[in-house]
Design a protein around this motif. Structure first.
Motif, PDB file in Angstrom:
ATOM      1  N   GLU A   1      -1.294  -1.390  -3.907  1.00  0.00           N
ATOM      2  CA  GLU A   1       0.026  -0.818  -4.171  1.00  0.00           C
ATOM      3  C   GLU A   1       0.089   0.141  -5.353  1.00  0.00           C
ATOM      4  OE1 GLU A   1      -0.847  -4.085  -4.684  1.00  0.00           O
ATOM      5  OE2 GLU A   1       0.115  -4.892  -6.471  1.00  0.00           O
TER       6      GLU A   1
ATOM      7  N   HIS B   1       4.646  -4.413   2.791  1.00  0.00           N
ATOM      8  CA  HIS B   1       4.216  -5.196   1.623  1.00  0.00           C
ATOM      9  C   HIS B   1       3.894  -4.280   0.437  1.00  0.00           C
ATOM     10  CE1 HIS B   1       2.189  -8.705  -0.307  1.00  0.00           C
ATOM     11  NE2 HIS B   1       1.477  -7.746  -0.878  1.00  0.00           N
TER      12      HIS B   1
ATOM     13  N   HIS C   1       6.046  -3.736  -3.174  1.00  0.00           N
ATOM     14  CA  HIS C   1       5.463  -3.945  -4.500  1.00  0.00           C
ATOM     15  C   HIS C   1       5.997  -2.925  -5.509  1.00  0.00           C
ATOM     16  CE1 HIS C   1       2.602  -7.156  -4.625  1.00  0.00           C
ATOM     17  NE2 HIS C   1       1.783  -6.678  -3.707  1.00  0.00           N
TER      18      HIS C   1
ATOM     19  N   GLU D   1       2.857 -11.396  -5.946  1.00  0.00           N
ATOM     20  CA  GLU D   1       2.321 -11.560  -4.589  1.00  0.00           C
ATOM     21  C   GLU D   1       3.152 -12.518  -3.725  1.00  0.00           C
ATOM     22  OE1 GLU D   1       0.586  -9.462  -3.484  1.00  0.00           O
ATOM     23  OE2 GLU D   1      -0.516  -8.592  -5.158  1.00  0.00           O
TER      24      GLU D   1
ATOM     25  N   TYR E   1      -0.640 -16.250  -2.480  1.00  0.00           N
ATOM     26  CA  TYR E   1       0.134 -15.381  -1.593  1.00  0.00           C
ATOM     27  C   TYR E   1       1.089 -16.178  -0.695  1.00  0.00           C
ATOM     28  CZ  TYR E   1      -2.355 -10.966  -2.566  1.00  0.00           C
ATOM     29  OH  TYR E   1      -2.844  -9.830  -3.150  1.00  0.00           O
TER      30      TYR E   1
END
Ligand code: B3K
Ligand code: ZN
Length: 900
Positions: A274, A307, A311, A330, A395
């Motif tokens: 990210e 995802h 971030h 996460e 995660y």
């Protein structure tokens, strides 16, 4: 390589201390050359007034140091191992300039951490500690700086020069030695930790789109790939557009950059990264076309693009104080990507399917981790190598912890909590405690706020809690009393646990399968109308107004990451399978019925039964398959038996061959007993709306694929050629990769003679498509073992001209598919699988410790194995551990595996 030097140091959370210096600005100039890249790093630093004066210790790794200047003048420095130590810095709190000139060798960087070259293009990967491989720095996430980056390189070879933020200047370089060279200067308007730094330089092309956010600001979104791949970027770009829209709508979070770029590379250690404004992706999570990507690939791309984009706020704007807080970004961001994918579903059933898939990952991968030698809390207390802690616990369990918060405060309450979190901490590097506090403070009347210290045990205690449920119906009192008792097994370093706060969503079904109204004697004990909050070792909940014994449906939607034990009869489970209004528990009932049968056959004396399934179970499954209103996707999940690894987790002692034999017997029995139904399922779904995109069609394709697998399995028993023949035909004629690959996989997994021909044809068709070849390798390495045939096949695949051990995707496609995802083939009585594993761990460790350490985890659960597997596995691990030159990554994994 230098990572082999020095003693192993354990980093502990309790030792956290703020940095003695702050770095306010960083000005980097790169002269990019694969053999020798020059990096000029000019920083403005100042002492941290809150910390007693001390030396400046800058992290570095595999760098050649040429020059150090302080305020433009030479200075004394020393090296402590790889750390650059400066002791004679200006006193006082005034800022000073530090200039460091180093070189590195990107083409020799096989670890893919720091600056490296992939197919002639420069890429970086800095999280967690790769920036120190680019320049000397305070490589820790709580040091946030403003970056200016100038890239200089040959114009013909590297026409595209990218870094974080905005492009402010570019052009040709002048002067002697600069012929044919150009430059680009990037300024990132946002302060960031160095793990979010990125650069890319190469010959790339982009698909782009402009979007206008709610505030009216225009943004340029780009997806960069190699020339020939542009046609495969539409889905990634549209997923990015959806992500931008969703984060604004659901969380009020807008894109804070003029330009947001994604770049794909085929050499990448994980899925994606990210980096601020310049996400770098594994091609696996970018490239897709109907011809080359399956429905699963499409779904994964959508969720990984989401995802990484999410971030930007949860991770980048608010980052981690230290790496122990990794789940802060996460766990939260996985939760957000799960919600994103669910919100994009158009039906409640599709949402449920997504939830079931997520829970399946948690239970088949995270539960074993939490019960094994690498078990750690969501917020770990210590590590040797932080890269080993990018785990399913941090995660996926971390995401469940966030989900439980949302369950406890409600969706609106959670939004309030997120708003407060950003209001308080935007631009800061913070902790998991800060996050939980914000959610609780925004919801002062919630159970979360009332019991926050208890809830936070989810961050500090490892292990999967077990909840034992007992129900008692009192006909005279018209009550149903539910007793919930919790416990948690010991994990490394944590013998005794305190009770967790566990939200248990419940329903009570009457004899017709309808939900009864829920009324508790203590009305306050029911949160949001259906959720009990268990926070003591044992609690009783009395439901009133109950006239007949209900069937309890507990932990609806999998409201907490626990193992729920309850002695429900087969009849009760079949009732839930037929009627539960909660689709998750409906699926779960089928899984429990199947698991019960698997365990009975495994644990019975003598040779395992060839027909472990009874008529009641088979009829229940038939009813699901033939159900008039259930979605095809749900049916496919419900008819899939629990994975071998999940079954193994339920046993104290595991004979992997027996687990495999029993599960295969169950599959065969379902294939034969439901033969007419599989034919019906195939005919009903295969070309009836199955062609288009979207979840509904994807579900039909999935069920069609399953039907073909079952029909090919049945054909193996009966020797009839019709279905293998039709499957081969479908394989040849398929209009998309999902159908083609499902047909191929049906032939391979049922061991049909036609499989060889199909595999050959498939390879010839896709020999230039790296991601498709990965599937081709993975399918063969992951196929069910028949008489020990898979390991020789795997060894043969490693000698295939298309196999490249140094490419992580290709290595994973063979080695992980075999060692981690094919227990029946890997756990061989002759130990040859383990020997193979130890060879490969050591071989890969010599050039890429991160990939090696992942592979090393394949034997985590060796202590559960029955003999002769247990001793053989131990020996293989000990053989790896005996190597003196292991990386810290692999050293930590094998040391923990062998610990008592
Ligand atoms: N943050 C990265 C993972 C980095 C892994 C470093 N070993 C991808 C992600 O979670 O989005
Ligand atoms: Zn992430």
């Amino acid at each position: 390589m230098t990572f082999r030097e020095g003693p192993v140091t354990i980093v502990r959370r309790e030792d956290y201390a703020p940095p003695p210096f702050w770095i306010d600005t960083v000005d980097l100039v790169f002269d990019l050359d694969p053999a020798k890249t020059r990096v000029l790093n000019r920083m403005r630093l100042r002492r941290n007034p809150d910390v007693a004066p001390q030396a400046l210790r800058l992290d570095g790794e595999d760098l050649n140091l040429a020059r150090v200047l302080v305020n433009g003048a030479g200075t004394s420095f020393r090296m402590d191992g790889q750390t650059l130590v400066l002791e004679n810095l200006p006193e006082g709190n005034d800022p000073f300039e530090l200039e460091i000139f180093t070189t590195c060798a990107p083409e020799k960087n096989t670890q893919l951490m720091g600056l490296y070259v992939s197919q002639g293009t420069f890429f970086t990967q800095c999280e967690a500690e790769g920036f120190r491989r680019i320049t000397y720095f305070l490589d820790r996430p709580d040091v946030m700086a403003s970056y200016t980056v100038t890239l200089r390189a040959d114009k013909r070879q590297y026409p595209v020069l990218l870094s974080n933020g905005n492009l402010v200047e570019s052009g040709d370089l002048e002067g002697p030695g600069n012929e044919g060279r150009h430059y680009a200067k990037w300024v990132d308007p946002h302060r960031k930790p160095c793990y979010l730094f990125a650069l890319v330089a190469g010959n790339l092309v982009a698909r782009e789109q402009r979007v206008v956010s709610r505030s009216g600001r225009e943004h340029l979104l780009q997806v960069y790939v190699r020339q020939g791949d542009l046609g495969k970027t539409e889905h990634a770009l549209s997923s990015l557009v959806k992500s931008v829209i969703w984060d604004e709508a659901r969380f009020g979070l807008s894109l804070d950059l003029d330009r947001f770029m994604i770049v794909a590379t085929s050499d990448f250690n994980m899925g994606a990264m990210e980096n601020k404004g310049l996400n770098i992706f594994n091609t696996k999570y970018v490239l897709a076309s109907q011809a080359t990507a399956t429905d699963t690939d499409y779904a994964n791309i959508e969720s990984v693009v989401g995802h990484e984009y999410f971030h930007n706020w949860t991770g980048n704007r608010i980052t981690c104080r230290d790496w122990f807080q990794l789940s802060l970004k996460e766990g939260l961001t996985v939760f957000r990507d799960q919600e994103f994918s669910m919100d994009l579903c158009t039906t409640p059933s599709a949402r449920a399917v997504k939830r079931i898939e997520d829970v399946r990952v948690l239970r088949t991968a995270q539960f074993p981790e939490d019960a094994g030698p690498m078990a750690h809390p969501v917020r770990p207390d210590s590590y040797v190598e932080i890269n080993n802690f990018y785990t399913v616990t941090v995660y996926e369990k971390g995401a469940e912890v966030v989900r439980m918060m949302q369950t406890l405060v409600g969706r609106e309450g959670f939004r309030r909590g997120m708003d407060l979190y950003f209001q308080r901490h935007d631009g800061q590097a913070v902790t998991c405690d800060d996050f939980a506090q914000a959610i609780a403070d925004a919801n002062p009347d919630s159970e979360l706020a009332r019991q926050l210290p208890v809830f936070k045990r989810w961050y500090s205690q490892a292990g999967t809690p077990r909840v034992q449920a007992r129900g008692e119906f009192d006909a005279a009192a018209h009550t149903y009393t539910l007793t919930l008792t919790q416990s948690c097994p010991p994990t490394p370093g944590q013998a005794d646990k305190q009770p967790f706060l566990i939200p248990v969503a419940v329903g009570l079904l009457d004899a017709h399968g309808r939900d009864l109204p829920l009324q508790l004697q203590d009305a306050a004990a029911l949160t949001h109308g259906n959720t009990l909050v268990l926070s003591q070792a044992s609690q009783q909940f009395v439901f009133t107004g109950i006239d007949a014994e209900p069937v309890p449906s507990l932990l609806r939607g999998f409201s907490a990451p626990v193992v729920l034990a309850m002695d429900l009869s087969d009849a009760q489970l079949l009732h839930l399978l037929a009627h539960d209004s909660d689709p998750f528990n409906r699926w779960e009932a089928g899984q429990r019925l199947a698991l019960r049968r698997a365990l009975a056959a495994i644990q019975a004396d003598g040779a395992p039964a060839t027909e472990p399934l009874d008529a009641g179970f088979i009829e229940g499954m038939r009813a699901v398959l033939r159900h008039p209103t259930l979605d095809a996707a749900f049916k496919e999940l419900a008819l899939t038996l629990p994975a071998e690894s999940y079954i193994a987790e339920q046993l104290d002692v595991v004979d992997p061959q027996r687990v495999h034999t029993v599960r295969e017997a169950m599959r065969r029995q379902l294939a034969l007993a439901l033969h007419a139904d599989w034919v019906w399922a195939y005919e009903e779904h295969h070309d009836n709306g199955a062609a288009g995109p979207g979840a509904l069609s994807a579900g039909r394709r999935a069920l069609t694929g399953m039907a073909l697998t079952m029909l090919c399995l049945a054909a193996r028993e009966t020797n009839e050629p019709i279905w293998p023949g039709r499957t081969y035909q479908r394989f040849k004629d398929a209009g998309n990769m999902t159908d083609r690959f499902n047909a191929l996989s049906a032939l391979v997994s049922s061991g049909q003679p036609l499989a060889a021909q199909a595999l050959e044809r498939f390879h010839a068709m896709f020999k230039d498509e790296a991601l498709v070849l990965d599937k081709w390798f993975a399918l063969q390495a992951g196929a069910p073992d028949r008489g020990g045939d898979i390991l020789p096949r795997v060894r043969q695949l490693l000698t295939h001209p298309d196999f490249h051990l140094r490419n992580p995707n290709r290595a994973r496609s063979v080695l992980f598919s075999y060692c981690s995802a094919n227990p029946g083939a890997f756990h061989r009585p002759d130990a040859a699988g383990y020997v193979f594993w130890s060879e490969k761990v050591v071989e890969i460790d010599a050039f890429n410790p991160q990939v090696a350490a992942r592979l090393a985890r394949a034997l985590d659960r060796w202590k559960k194995l029955a003999e002769p597997y247990r001793s053989a596995a131990r020996e293989a691990i000990a053989r790896v551990a005996a190597k003196s030159d292991l990386s810290n990554d692999v050293r930590e994994v094998v040391t923990r595996a062998l610990a008592d």
